[in-house]
Design a protein around this motif. Sequence first.
Motif, PDB file in Angstrom:
ATOM      1  N   PRO B 306       0.837  -1.210   0.000  1.00  0.00           N
ATOM      2  CA  PRO B 306       0.000   0.000   0.000  1.00  0.00           C
ATOM      3  C   PRO B 306       0.872   1.261   0.000  1.00  0.00           C
ATOM      4  CG  PRO B 306       0.039  -0.989   2.188  1.00  0.00           C
ATOM      5  CD  PRO B 306       0.750  -1.948   1.281  1.00  0.00           C
ATOM      6  N   VAL B 307       0.610   2.116  -0.955  1.00  0.00           N
ATOM      7  CA  VAL B 307       1.353   3.378  -1.042  1.00  0.00           C
ATOM      8  C   VAL B 307       0.340   4.514  -1.097  1.00  0.00           C
ATOM      9  CG1 VAL B 307       2.867   4.786  -2.495  1.00  0.00           C
ATOM     10  CG2 VAL B 307       3.384   2.364  -2.156  1.00  0.00           C
ATOM     11  N   LYS B 308       0.546   5.509  -0.254  1.00  0.00           N
ATOM     12  CA  LYS B 308      -0.333   6.678  -0.205  1.00  0.00           C
ATOM     13  C   LYS B 308      -1.809   6.263  -0.104  1.00  0.00           C
ATOM     14  CE  LYS B 308       2.900   9.887  -2.316  1.00  0.00           C
ATOM     15  NZ  LYS B 308       3.193  10.879  -3.359  1.00  0.00           N
ATOM     16  N   CYS B 378       2.319   2.142   8.564  1.00  0.00           N
ATOM     17  CA  CYS B 378       2.938   3.354   9.107  1.00  0.00           C
ATOM     18  C   CYS B 378       4.112   3.822   8.269  1.00  0.00           C
ATOM     19  CB  CYS B 378       3.396   3.099  10.540  1.00  0.00           C
ATOM     20  SG  CYS B 378       2.067   2.513  11.619  1.00  0.00           S
ATOM     21  N   GLY B 379       4.480   3.039   7.251  1.00  0.00           N
ATOM     22  CA  GLY B 379       5.570   3.429   6.358  1.00  0.00           C
ATOM     23  C   GLY B 379       5.055   3.783   4.979  1.00  0.00           C
ATOM     24  N   SER B 380       4.925   2.774   4.129  1.00  0.00           N
ATOM     25  CA  SER B 380       4.616   3.067   2.725  1.00  0.00           C
ATOM     26  C   SER B 380       3.236   3.711   2.529  1.00  0.00           C
ATOM     27  CB  SER B 380       4.713   1.788   1.887  1.00  0.00           C
ATOM     28  OG  SER B 380       3.852   0.786   2.379  1.00  0.00           O
ATOM     29  N   SER B 381       2.248   3.305   3.286  1.00  0.00           N
ATOM     30  CA  SER B 381       0.908   3.840   3.031  1.00  0.00           C
ATOM     31  C   SER B 381       0.810   5.322   3.406  1.00  0.00           C
ATOM     32  CB  SER B 381      -0.157   3.033   3.796  1.00  0.00           C
ATOM     33  OG  SER B 381      -1.433   3.316   3.273  1.00  0.00           O
ATOM     34  N   THR B 382       1.660   5.755   4.300  1.00  0.00           N
ATOM     35  CA  THR B 382       1.702   7.178   4.652  1.00  0.00           C
ATOM     36  C   THR B 382       2.840   7.884   3.924  1.00  0.00           C
ATOM     37  OG1 THR B 382       3.043   6.523   6.551  1.00  0.00           O
ATOM     38  CG2 THR B 382       0.705   6.889   6.967  1.00  0.00           C
ATOM     39  N   ALA B 383       3.532   7.125   3.061  1.00  0.00           N
ATOM     40  CA  ALA B 383       4.713   7.623   2.333  1.00  0.00           C
ATOM     41  C   ALA B 383       5.821   8.066   3.296  1.00  0.00           C
ATOM     42  CB  ALA B 383       4.342   8.741   1.365  1.00  0.00           C
ATOM     43  N   ILE B 384       5.854   7.448   4.455  1.00  0.00           N
ATOM     44  CA  ILE B 384       6.962   7.702   5.378  1.00  0.00           C
ATOM     45  C   ILE B 384       8.035   6.652   5.087  1.00  0.00           C
ATOM     46  CG2 ILE B 384       7.667   7.729   7.816  1.00  0.00           C
ATOM     47  CD1 ILE B 384       4.824   8.745   8.499  1.00  0.00           C
ATOM     48  N   PHE B 385       8.911   6.988   4.156  1.00  0.00           N
ATOM     49  CA  PHE B 385       9.944   6.028   3.751  1.00  0.00           C
ATOM     50  C   PHE B 385      11.205   6.276   4.589  1.00  0.00           C
ATOM     51  CE2 PHE B 385       7.182   6.444  -0.018  1.00  0.00           C
ATOM     52  CZ  PHE B 385       6.774   5.120  -0.108  1.00  0.00           C
ATOM     53  N   LEU B 410      -5.413   4.712   9.186  1.00  0.00           N
ATOM     54  CA  LEU B 410      -6.172   5.951   9.426  1.00  0.00           C
ATOM     55  C   LEU B 410      -5.301   7.184   9.186  1.00  0.00           C
ATOM     56  CD1 LEU B 410      -5.724   7.702  12.329  1.00  0.00           C
ATOM     57  CD2 LEU B 410      -6.677   5.631  13.289  1.00  0.00           C
ATOM     58  N   THR B 411      -4.006   7.078   9.463  1.00  0.00           N
ATOM     59  CA  THR B 411      -3.119   8.215   9.200  1.00  0.00           C
ATOM     60  C   THR B 411      -2.997   8.453   7.694  1.00  0.00           C
ATOM     61  OG1 THR B 411      -1.919   7.752  11.237  1.00  0.00           O
ATOM     62  CG2 THR B 411      -0.821   9.181   9.643  1.00  0.00           C
ATOM     63  N   ALA B 412      -2.931   7.362   6.939  1.00  0.00           N
ATOM     64  CA  ALA B 412      -2.893   7.499   5.479  1.00  0.00           C
ATOM     65  C   ALA B 412      -4.178   8.164   4.973  1.00  0.00           C
ATOM     66  CB  ALA B 412      -2.709   6.125   4.832  1.00  0.00           C
ATOM     67  N   PHE B 413      -5.290   7.810   5.575  1.00  0.00           N
ATOM     68  CA  PHE B 413      -6.580   8.423   5.209  1.00  0.00           C
ATOM     69  C   PHE B 413      -6.561   9.924   5.539  1.00  0.00           C
ATOM     70  CE2 PHE B 413     -10.935   9.660   6.563  1.00  0.00           C
ATOM     71  CZ  PHE B 413     -11.615   9.459   5.368  1.00  0.00           C
ATOM     72  N   VAL B 414      -6.058  10.273   6.711  1.00  0.00           N
ATOM     73  CA  VAL B 414      -5.957  11.687   7.105  1.00  0.00           C
ATOM     74  C   VAL B 414      -5.088  12.438   6.095  1.00  0.00           C
ATOM     75  CG1 VAL B 414      -4.959  13.254   8.836  1.00  0.00           C
ATOM     76  CG2 VAL B 414      -6.378  11.327   9.574  1.00  0.00           C
ATOM     77  N   MET B 415      -3.971  11.831   5.722  1.00  0.00           N
ATOM     78  CA  MET B 415      -3.064  12.489   4.768  1.00  0.00           C
ATOM     79  C   MET B 415      -3.728  12.648   3.396  1.00  0.00           C
ATOM     80  SD  MET B 415       0.596  10.784   5.752  1.00  0.00           S
ATOM     81  CE  MET B 415       1.556  11.378   7.165  1.00  0.00           C
ATOM     82  N   ASP B 416      -4.458  11.607   3.001  1.00  0.00           N
ATOM     83  CA  ASP B 416      -5.163  11.674   1.714  1.00  0.00           C
ATOM     84  C   ASP B 416      -6.190  12.813   1.746  1.00  0.00           C
ATOM     85  OD1 ASP B 416      -5.680  10.904  -0.873  1.00  0.00           O
ATOM     86  OD2 ASP B 416      -6.283   8.848  -0.368  1.00  0.00           O
ATOM     87  N   CYS B 417      -6.908  12.920   2.849  1.00  0.00           N
ATOM     88  CA  CYS B 417      -7.898  13.995   2.995  1.00  0.00           C
ATOM     89  C   CYS B 417      -7.204  15.362   3.015  1.00  0.00           C
ATOM     90  CB  CYS B 417      -8.716  13.799   4.281  1.00  0.00           C
ATOM     91  SG  CYS B 417      -9.858  12.421   4.174  1.00  0.00           S
ATOM     92  N   TYR B 418      -6.061  15.420   3.643  1.00  0.00           N
ATOM     93  CA  TYR B 418      -5.308  16.685   3.716  1.00  0.00           C
ATOM     94  C   TYR B 418      -4.834  17.092   2.317  1.00  0.00           C
ATOM     95  CZ  TYR B 418      -2.288  20.161   5.980  1.00  0.00           C
ATOM     96  OH  TYR B 418      -1.710  21.337   6.398  1.00  0.00           O
ATOM     97  N   GLU B 419      -4.310  16.114   1.591  1.00  0.00           N
ATOM     98  CA  GLU B 419      -3.800  16.406   0.240  1.00  0.00           C
ATOM     99  C   GLU B 419      -4.954  16.765  -0.703  1.00  0.00           C
ATOM    100  OE1 GLU B 419      -0.600  16.350  -0.869  1.00  0.00           O
ATOM    101  OE2 GLU B 419       0.473  15.441   0.818  1.00  0.00           O
ATOM    102  N   ASN B 420      -6.153  16.294  -0.406  1.00  0.00           N
ATOM    103  CA  ASN B 420      -7.326  16.598  -1.240  1.00  0.00           C
ATOM    104  C   ASN B 420      -8.099  17.831  -0.762  1.00  0.00           C
ATOM    105  OD1 ASN B 420      -8.010  14.648  -3.526  1.00  0.00           O
ATOM    106  ND2 ASN B 420      -7.369  13.238  -1.907  1.00  0.00           N
ATOM    107  N   GLY B 421      -7.562  18.511   0.239  1.00  0.00           N
ATOM    108  CA  GLY B 421      -8.198  19.750   0.690  1.00  0.00           C
ATOM    109  C   GLY B 421      -9.381  19.559   1.612  1.00  0.00           C
TER     110      GLY B 421
END
Lengths: 130, 724
Positions: B306-308, B378-385, B410-421
Amino acid sequence: MKYLHTFAEKCNGCNTCMSVCSQLYFKVDDPEKSAIKVSAAGKNSFALSVCNQCRVCVAECPTAAITVNKQGVVMINKTLCINCLACVAACPTDVMMTYRGGLVPFKCIACDACAKQCPTGALKIEVKED
Amino acid sequence: MSTNEAKYDIEKFRKAHKILKEFSYELKPVVKGYNDRTLYINLATMEIKEKPVPAAMKKKFIGGKGYDLKLLWDAVSGSTRWDSPENEICIATGPIAGNTNYPGSGKSLVTTISPQTGIPIDSNVGGHFGPYLKFSGFDAMEIQGKSDRDVIIYIDGNQGKIQIMEAPEEAVDSHVLAEQLHEMFAANEREKQHVSVVSAGHGAEHAWIGCLNFSYWDKRRKLPRLKQAGRGGIGTVFRNKKIKAMVVKYSGLTGKSNNPVDMETLQKTGLKLHKEILSLDDKQCQMRTIGTAHLVEIMNDYDLLPVKNFRYGSHPEAVKLASWVWKKYFTQNVPDGCWFGCTMSCAHGIDNFELKTGPYKGQKVLVDGPEYETVGGCGSSTAIFNPDAVVEINFYCDTYGLDTISFGTLTAFVMDCYENGILNKERTDGLEMTWGNWEAALEMMHRIARGEGFGLIAGKGVKYMQEYFAREYGADAQFLKDIGMHGKGLEQSEYQSKESLAQQGGYYLTNKGPQHDEAWLIFMDMVNNQIPTFENKAEALHYFPIFRTWFGLQGLCKLPWNDVEPADNAKQDEPNKVPEHVQNYVDVYNAITGEHIDKQELMMQSERVYNFQRVFNLKMGHGKRPDDYPPYRAMGPVTVEEYESRAERYDKQLLEKQNIDPAGKSSEEKIKLHRQYREKQYESLIDAVFKRRGWSRDGVPTVEHLKEIGMDLPDVIELVKKHL
């Protein structure tokens, strides 16, 4: 480290060592309960299997029941052993022994009893650098 | 945790204890893997009692998860919610559990009504608590009621004594608390190995994704190790009941503690697997050196990582989180089994890791893991490499009592929502939740643990956030639904399922939600094309979830089943089932219990409990077809960006699978065509799977099927009849 050095070419297959070992530690004359094993390896030749104190089992034991004493001999603390037999599986020379019905594995502790009784000088306690 | 000695004032903690209830019970040996009694504790009434296990319960539910579910079923009603006093936390092992010969035999199964899903969650966890509970005299324990103050429940399995004590002074976070309690309840250094602690942490007090940590004492490191019952918020229920910890002490473990009927077969079968692991693991999965983290680059190579937030399945930077990186982090050459005698030894640890953030900043600690799922979430899905950041997130999740899988997703979801405004700094209280921002992710977690602001919202999980963002911020509810990676309220674990229809079913046609412990079919389906038809997929989605339920009935770990395989496994019929290992399980079960089951009866034991759990979902107002759908991102590309990142693949599929020429069509049009096709495929899959499982088209087990498998208990039949 102290270990039992074997000279298989001198072994005549008399099995004295197995009797001595099993009688000393299990009070029976039973090859299955000997920490040294003699087996036929051809016509009039024999193989001797016994612990060389390599310590692979020490690292494998989950309860740290297997330790190395001051003389460099690998020892099993029976009260700490939980009978998983991981050491038996890990032993690279198949000399961590078990017997049918037994729970705690056993092994050669380089006690010299068998070497003293060996009629051909095929067994000798030696010391080498760790 | 610090390796400094004697840093806690244990006497002060002891003095603050007030015994609220004491209970004595008769010590009896385990016979053929069973005690035939369970332990009941009520924290509101302070009632403690032992309950005999009726013969019918033993026959139908076997043990482990089966016992948990039966006890929970009897305790709750359809209107029980996670924080209702009658909700229980049940912990059980199983007849095979606690043997020291067969690798992977030390698992505890934990269930409760989940805050996230409203239905039973079950979690399979290592550590020594379950086996010690069993050898203390109980096949299972249930904790009901809520305390009004922090308590420790202590079981002394050698004295036959149970205490509930008020415990105001000890720490709450697990890495500190577990060390304190091992110190407190062991009379000396040697006894620490005879103690096991169950605890959560400050995070579990404020989030719905709370996990439980089950400890075991690591003699070589002289520190407790923590294994997690991670999924579904059991830690949340634990802290809601104001349980600070549960402690069991038991000494006297031997290979015969289960009193098996055939010790020789048990030893022989265990030794065979030990040898297999020791000779083959290095060539196969490298569990002994890397553990499940060996999967990272494999998943990345197959476009399954899973990425982003599951937009993609691979990333060039994923190599920074690859197995060879973790191998260097993990301390090597120590027996890292989470129960005695497990030579698979996959519970790796990182020693002396210096924390960069949070309340323990600057301390050098022991970190358990990371496992693959933690790296994926907590790594790839949040793009924390960034491996250091992943380790720190892993550590804080554990000590705060938070599930790394849910936290990652859920952090990846938060980031996705953040990146989507949908989110912005104002809405996150200043956290810049951009892809890869590990400091923001950790700060969000610290706020969850402190119960502050946005942390309180995020900590309730993806499903809650979807509804909250739509309601409070007017966000597009459909888009949130499409990108929110949860099923039934539980965050998805960390495999990309877009290109495997069978895995979509493996995730979403499950009892508790999208967790990989029911069926992992991606390679069979997508890579090797071994299950091409709906019927083939349905067969796999019948066999594997039911077979794997058996681990939960027994207190077994799944890993030694197929994370090592016999050298000749590939030559066997149905190598995916690892037939020799299944036979090992039959042999070990019979050797311990004296029963005479075969592979078919093994499956039947599981099928009964699997169907019971499905009916239990019905009892809680769920458990029907509408509960079994994935978010579209688990099925296909949601956005143009996703489509175009794999345009060649998707265009080819349009042509080959739908006979549609993609030329001249916009990405939006093509996304729509894919979606229609994939959603239809999923409907057909559900039809085939429900039919194979003996369920109605609506997903309800039929009366005929329940009778056929012997799960025709009167209250079960009565319940399903209302829904058929």
